[in-house]
Structure formats: structure tokens, C-alpha cells
Design a protein around this motif. Structure first.
Motif, PDB file in Angstrom:
ATOM      1  N   ARG A   1       3.869   1.656  -1.349  1.00 54.07           N
ATOM      2  CA  ARG A   1       4.407   1.877  -2.696  1.00 54.07           C
ATOM      3  C   ARG A   1       3.331   2.381  -3.638  1.00 54.07           C
ATOM      4  O   ARG A   1       3.571   3.226  -4.482  1.00 54.07           O
ATOM      5  CB  ARG A   1       5.018   0.582  -3.230  1.00 54.07           C
ATOM      6  N   LYS A   2       2.118   1.829  -3.492  1.00 55.43           N
ATOM      7  CA  LYS A   2       1.015   2.284  -4.347  1.00 55.43           C
ATOM      8  C   LYS A   2       0.724   3.756  -4.084  1.00 55.43           C
ATOM      9  O   LYS A   2       0.557   4.544  -5.005  1.00 55.43           O
ATOM     10  CB  LYS A   2      -0.250   1.459  -4.070  1.00 55.43           C
ATOM     11  N   TRP A   3       0.667   4.126  -2.791  1.00 54.63           N
ATOM     12  CA  TRP A   3       0.354   5.519  -2.436  1.00 54.63           C
ATOM     13  C   TRP A   3       1.424   6.447  -3.010  1.00 54.63           C
ATOM     14  O   TRP A   3       1.108   7.472  -3.592  1.00 54.63           O
ATOM     15  CB  TRP A   3       0.266   5.659  -0.914  1.00 54.63           C
ATOM     16  N   LEU A   4       2.695   6.054  -2.872  1.00 55.31           N
ATOM     17  CA  LEU A   4       3.785   6.893  -3.393  1.00 55.31           C
ATOM     18  C   LEU A   4       3.663   7.099  -4.896  1.00 55.31           C
ATOM     19  O   LEU A   4       3.994   8.153  -5.416  1.00 55.31           O
ATOM     20  CB  LEU A   4       5.137   6.261  -3.068  1.00 55.31           C
ATOM     21  N   SER A   5       3.151   6.086  -5.602  1.00 57.86           N
ATOM     22  CA  SER A   5       3.047   6.215  -7.063  1.00 57.86           C
ATOM     23  C   SER A   5       1.999   7.259  -7.445  1.00 57.86           C
ATOM     24  O   SER A   5       1.991   7.728  -8.579  1.00 57.86           O
ATOM     25  CB  SER A   5       2.732   4.866  -7.707  1.00 57.86           C
ATOM     26  N   PHE A   6       1.128   7.633  -6.493  1.00 54.12           N
ATOM     27  CA  PHE A   6       0.134   8.673  -6.788  1.00 54.12           C
ATOM     28  C   PHE A   6       0.585  10.056  -6.323  1.00 54.12           C
ATOM     29  O   PHE A   6      -0.064  11.043  -6.634  1.00 54.12           O
ATOM     30  CB  PHE A   6      -1.211   8.324  -6.133  1.00 54.12           C
ATOM     31  N   VAL A   7       1.686  10.118  -5.573  1.00 54.93           N
ATOM     32  CA  VAL A   7       2.153  11.425  -5.092  1.00 54.93           C
ATOM     33  C   VAL A   7       2.627  12.274  -6.266  1.00 54.93           C
ATOM     34  O   VAL A   7       2.326  13.467  -6.345  1.00 54.93           O
ATOM     35  CB  VAL A   7       3.276  11.257  -4.043  1.00 54.93           C
ATOM     36  N   THR A   8       3.342  11.652  -7.211  1.00 54.73           N
ATOM     37  CA  THR A   8       3.875  12.416  -8.345  1.00 54.73           C
ATOM     38  C   THR A   8       2.782  13.117  -9.156  1.00 54.73           C
ATOM     39  O   THR A   8       2.840  14.334  -9.313  1.00 54.73           O
ATOM     40  CB  THR A   8       4.721  11.504  -9.250  1.00 54.73           C
TER      41      THR A   8
ATOM     42  N   TRP B   1       0.825  -1.208   0.000  1.00 53.55           N
ATOM     43  CA  TRP B   1       0.000   0.000   0.000  1.00 53.55           C
ATOM     44  C   TRP B   1       0.861   1.261   0.000  1.00 53.55           C
ATOM     45  O   TRP B   1       0.508   2.256  -0.623  1.00 53.55           O
ATOM     46  CB  TRP B   1      -0.974   0.008   1.179  1.00 53.55           C
TER      47      TRP B   1
END
Lengths: 233, 104
Positions: B36-43, B34
Motif C-alpha cells: 500500500r505504501k509503494w502504491l501511494s508513491f506511484v501516483t 509495504w
């Protein structure tokens, strides 16, 4: 594979090296034209080495934002690099700690994009990775030096047009990444929250709030649509 | 110390720590799915938050679309970015479109 690892690394870095130089020239011109000293402009590229963040930094400095909110905003923009390190990490398991810390300096958006496809095929050697990373860095710094050098001679109309390089760079980075519905919703909700914050005079805290809430909404959309799909027989 | 120097040094150090720390940690432990998934939406969220006010507002008011060269130039720029996925090409097309719109 024939040839030395250094040669292969330089070949692989060529697309990034050619893209970095003119963008770094643009950065140098804009920064000096905005009134930041030439040596400071070069120091920014040497220390920060992140395109979007550097344009952002210059924009915030020229609009007289408070130093603390400037630092927080720009670091938040760079938080995405955390994802790069954790994604590439497993390929560097055999490396010494020192080598990892040297290679990590050059882990920019574009270096990550190229490395992540390449590393899946083959584990990197330190010699290859250092040559690859520092060729890109050299292009970035020398482009900045060139831009800072010609900065004051560039007419205002040209440097004004070059100012659009920043939103263009952000648009390119946005569409270069994943483009699922969930990612677009994250971007859109980030934009709306930042606009609302600006209208309420909340300044750059809007970017922080937009980033955190937008990312969370994106994740929720991804999870929710995933569950919906599972229910369909 | 001038504020720019202070900001540059802090941002440089912070960015390096993010890059090196994550690579060092990432090579040892794997992160929960979760996170890593969340970080992929930060950008995309950060980029959206940066772009929104930049494209739609002029200071703190809404300019009409015909008086907003930044937004007008962003449309072809976004199209080029979407189709080509090419960094330099997108920046060049964007700057040229913006220059044309401002001077017309």
C-alpha cells in the motif's frame, strides 16, 4: 440527518459536478479540434471516465504513438486507482458483490478524495453511493457532449490555449495528494527519468520506467527517513 | 477497427478492472503495508514522469526558458495548485496564464 439519501448524495457531489463539466467541455473541444470524431470523443468519456488518462490518450493518439504503448502508458497512469479501491474497500464489506462492481465504475480521483473523508464518518448505502457516483459521471459525459458539439467552431488560438489544461490538471492532481518530501522525490525522479528516456528516444517507456523507479525511490526515502527519526533520542 | 477505438475499449476495460477489482479485493483482504505504501508513491511518480518532458522539452531538445511558454505558465499554475488544492481553479488559472504568455 434529514432528507433522502439521494438528496444528500447530490449535495455532496455538487463540487465535483461543477468542476467536471467545464473540464469535460475542454476535453471535448481538444479532442475534436485534434481530429478525433465527435462520437469517438464521447465514447472515450463514456468508456474510460478518467480525466488525466483521457487527455493523455488524445495526446498520444494525435502524436501517432503505437497502440500498445499508448494502452500501457494510460493504464499505468490509472494504476493509482488500485490504491483507491483497496483503501475504500473495508467500508464496503457489507455490500453485495454486484453492488460493489457497480459503484466501482465511478471511482475517479475526485470521487475517491471526497468519499474517503466521508466514508470514515459513516458507512455508505448503495443508494447514496450510486447517486453520488453517477451524478459526477453524468456531468462528465454531458460536458464532453457539449465540448464535442462546439469543438470545430472553436478558433485554433483558443483550443491551443486549452491544451495547457492537461499539464495544469496533472499539476493539480500532483499537489492535491500527499506532499511529503518522499512524495516530491518520487515525482522529481519520475520526471528526470522520463526526460532522460525522451532524450534517448526511448519514447513513452520512459513514463513506465519513471513511474516504477520513482515510486520505489519515494518508498525508500520514506523508510530511510523514518529509521533516521527513530534513532534520534 | 480504427486504433483509437481499440485503445479506448482496452483502456476503458482495464481501468474498470483496476477500479472494481481493487474494491472487491480490498473489501475482503487487507493488503500488506509495504504494498500500500509503494502504491501511494506511484501516483506522484507517474505524474512527475508525464510532466517532466511536457514542461522541459520541446520534442527532444531543450528550449531556453524564455522560449518555453509551457514551463513559464506552469510556475504560477503550480503555485495555485499548491496553495488552493482546487482542481478547477488550477486549470482555469493555468489556461489563462498560458494564453497570456503565448500572446505577449
Amino acid at each position: 440527518m434529514s432528507g433522502s439519501p439521494v438528496k444528500a448524495a447530490l449535495q455532496d457531489s455538487l463540487p465535483i459536478v461543477t468542476a467536471y463539466f467545464p473540464i469535460a467541455v475542454t476535453f471535448g473541444v481538444l479532442s475534436v479540434a485534434g481530429g478525433i470524431a465527435w462520437w469517438m470523443t464521447i465514447l472515450i468519456s463514456v468508456c474510460v471516465y478518467a480525466g488525466g488518462a483521457q487527455f493523455m490518450l488524445v495526446g498520444l493518439v494525435l502524436s501517432n504513438s503505437s497502440p500498445l504503448s499508448t494502452v500501457i502508458t494510460v493504464l499505468l497512469v490509472n494504476l493509482r486507482h488500485f490504491l483507491y479501491g483497496t483503501t475504500l474497500g473495508p467500508s464496503f464489506r457489507q455490500w453485495t458483490e454486484r453492488h460493489k462492481w457497480i459503484a466501482a465504475f465511478g471511482l475517479t480521483d475526485e470521487v475517491f478524495a471526497v468519499s474517503s473523508t466521508r466514508l470514515r464518518e459513516k458507512e455508505p448505502t448503495p443508494v447514496y453511493q450510486f447517486a453520488f457516483v453517477f451524478a459526477c459521471y453524468a456531468s462528465w459525459v454531458s460536458g464532453t457532449v457539449a465540448g464535442a458539439g462546439i469543438g470545430q467552431a472553436v478558433p485554433t488560438s483558443v483550443s491551443q490555449a486549452l491544451g495547457f489544461a492537461l499539464p495544469a490538471l496533472f499539476l493539480a492532481l500532483l499537489f492535491l495528494g500527499e506532499r511529503t518530501l518522499a512524495h516530491l522525490i518520487a515525482a522529481l525522479s519520475g520526471a528526470l527519468l522520463a526526460i532522460a528516456a525522451t532524450l534517448l528516444h526511448a519514447g513513452s517507456t520512459g513514463i513506465v520506467i519513471g513511474a516504477l523507479v520513482g515510486a520505489t525511490l519515494g518508498l525508500l526515502v520514506r523508510e530511510y527517513s523514518g529509521k533516521l527519526r527513530q534513532k534520534v533520542p | 477497427m480504427p486504433p483509437v477505438l481499440f485503445e479506448t475499449l482496452l483502456i476503458g476495460a482495464g481501468t474498470y478492472l483496476i477500479r472494481a477489482g481493487s474494491l472487491s479485493l480490498g473489501s475482503r483482504a487487507s493488503w500488506p503495508e509495504w504494498a500500500r505504501k509503494w502504491l501511494s508513491f506511484v501516483t506522484p511518480a507517474v505524474l512527475g514522469a508525464l510532466l517532466g518532458p511536457m514542461l522541459l522539452l520541446n520534442g527532444d531538445h531543450w528550449p531556453s526558458i524564455t522560449h518555453n511558454p509551457t514551463l513559464l505558465a506552469a510556475l504560477p499554475t503550480a503555485a495555485v495548485a499548491w496553495i488552493s488544492r482546487h482542481l478547477l481553479l488550477t486549470v482555469v488559472v493555468g489556461v489563462v496564464c498560458f494564453a497570456l504568455i503565448v500572446h505577449i
